[in-house]
Write a protein that holds these residues in place. Structure first.
Motif, PDB file in Angstrom:
ATOM      1  N   UNK A  73      -4.119   8.451  -8.215  1.00 53.71           N
ATOM      2  CA  UNK A  73      -4.703   8.594  -9.523  1.00 53.71           C
ATOM      3  C   UNK A  73      -6.025   7.835  -9.610  1.00 53.71           C
ATOM      4  N   UNK A  74      -6.115   6.627  -9.102  1.00 51.82           N
ATOM      5  CA  UNK A  74      -7.333   5.821  -9.121  1.00 51.82           C
ATOM      6  C   UNK A  74      -8.402   6.475  -8.266  1.00 51.82           C
ATOM      7  N   UNK A  75      -7.986   7.008  -7.108  1.00 48.24           N
ATOM      8  CA  UNK A  75      -8.956   7.661  -6.236  1.00 48.24           C
ATOM      9  C   UNK A  75      -9.511   8.909  -6.907  1.00 48.24           C
ATOM     10  N   UNK A  76      -8.669   9.623  -7.617  1.00 50.45           N
ATOM     11  CA  UNK A  76      -9.145  10.827  -8.306  1.00 50.45           C
ATOM     12  C   UNK A  76     -10.091  10.462  -9.449  1.00 50.45           C
ATOM     13  N   UNK A  77      -9.803   9.385 -10.178  1.00 45.59           N
ATOM     14  CA  UNK A  77     -10.678   8.949 -11.269  1.00 45.59           C
ATOM     15  C   UNK A  77     -12.055   8.568 -10.726  1.00 45.59           C
ATOM     16  N   UNK A  85       2.177   6.988  -6.710  1.00 50.11           N
ATOM     17  CA  UNK A  85       1.132   7.869  -7.219  1.00 50.11           C
ATOM     18  C   UNK A  85       0.003   7.144  -7.931  1.00 50.11           C
ATOM     19  N   UNK A  86       0.061   5.850  -8.032  1.00 45.59           N
ATOM     20  CA  UNK A  86      -0.996   5.104  -8.719  1.00 45.59           C
ATOM     21  C   UNK A  86      -2.295   5.160  -7.923  1.00 45.59           C
ATOM     22  N   UNK A  87      -2.221   5.038  -6.616  1.00 48.95           N
ATOM     23  CA  UNK A  87      -3.421   5.022  -5.781  1.00 48.95           C
ATOM     24  C   UNK A  87      -4.114   6.359  -5.834  1.00 48.95           C
ATOM     25  N   UNK A  92       0.836  -1.192   0.000  1.00 45.69           N
ATOM     26  CA  UNK A  92       0.000   0.000   0.000  1.00 45.69           C
ATOM     27  C   UNK A  92       0.876   1.250   0.000  1.00 45.69           C
ATOM     28  N   UNK A  93       1.845   1.237   0.867  1.00 47.19           N
ATOM     29  CA  UNK A  93       2.733   2.403   0.948  1.00 47.19           C
ATOM     30  C   UNK A  93       3.473   2.609  -0.372  1.00 47.19           C
ATOM     31  N   UNK A  94       3.925   1.514  -0.970  1.00 53.95           N
ATOM     32  CA  UNK A  94       4.647   1.629  -2.240  1.00 53.95           C
ATOM     33  C   UNK A  94       3.738   2.207  -3.324  1.00 53.95           C
ATOM     34  N   UNK A  95       2.468   1.783  -3.347  1.00 57.18           N
ATOM     35  CA  UNK A  95       1.523   2.293  -4.350  1.00 57.18           C
ATOM     36  C   UNK A  95       1.232   3.770  -4.125  1.00 57.18           C
TER      37      UNK A  95
END
Length: 196
Positions: free
Chosen positions: A17-21, A13-15, A6-9
């Motif tokens: 980005x998904x949350x913003x989408x 910045x992938x997490x 989780x921390x690595x994601x």
């Protein structure tokens, strides 16, 4: 120590980005409630209560057998209804033919007199009926030389031959025909010529 996945994601910045989408997508309103509890499986109940027209590909053999049984039962019931309707139509046709034959046979052969003053009572259809005759007709009726036939709601006085022919066509239409070989006493022990 190694960072968790989780921390690595999050660091990559992938997490975010998904949350913003997900935040950009318009939220769907919840389905309107019809006041009825929802069925199991989360599917809304169909209006009209009819089964779906197309069955899913994973339908069980039992459902198919049940559908065939219902279809076979419906066909059998339809054939039975048609058979009953045909029989009723045939019986109605036979009744019409008998009625027409009797009407043709009785045409102009009724011996009823408008000035007859003596009533002759008899039992017909579980009730006491009456036909008006004169003295000569009463004697002939009690001797079995005349008969009474029911036709069109009237009781017609006819000769013995006509009464026998009517009885052969439809015995229910013959209201009275005295047996000349009887001793002159009815089944109830009362003489036939007794005036009531």
């Amino acid at each position: 120590m190694a960072d968790s996945l989780r921390d690595q994601l999050l660091k990559s910045g992938i997490v975010k980005q998904v949350q913003q989408d997900r935040a950009r997508e318009p939220k769907r309103p919840p389905p309107p409630s019809s006041g009825k509890p929802a069925r199991k499986g989360g599917k809304p109940a169909r209006k009209g209560g009819k089964p779906p027209a197309a069955r899913p590909a994973g339908q069980s053999q039992q459902d198919i057998d049940l559908a065939k049984a219902y279809a076979l039962r419906a066909q059998t019931e339809a054939r039975e209804r048609q058979r009953i309707e045909r029989e009723a139509a045939e019986l109605a046709r036979l009744r019409r033919e008998r009625k027409q034959k009797i009407q043709q046979l009785l045409e102009g052969k009724a011996l009823n007199k408008a000035d007859a003053d003596q009533p002759r009572n008899f039992e017909y259809g579980g009730k006491i009926r009456r036909v008006h005759v004169d003295a000569a007709q009463l004697a002939a009726l009690n001797a079995g030389e005349l008969g009474v036939v029911q036709q069109g709601g009237r009781y017609l006085l006819v000769s013995r031959d006509i009464a026998v022919q009517v009885r052969d066509i439809d015995p229910h239409q013959l209201a009275l025909l005295v047996d000349p070989n009887a001793a002159g006493v009815g089944d109830d022990g009362v003489p036939d010529d007794l005036m009531w």
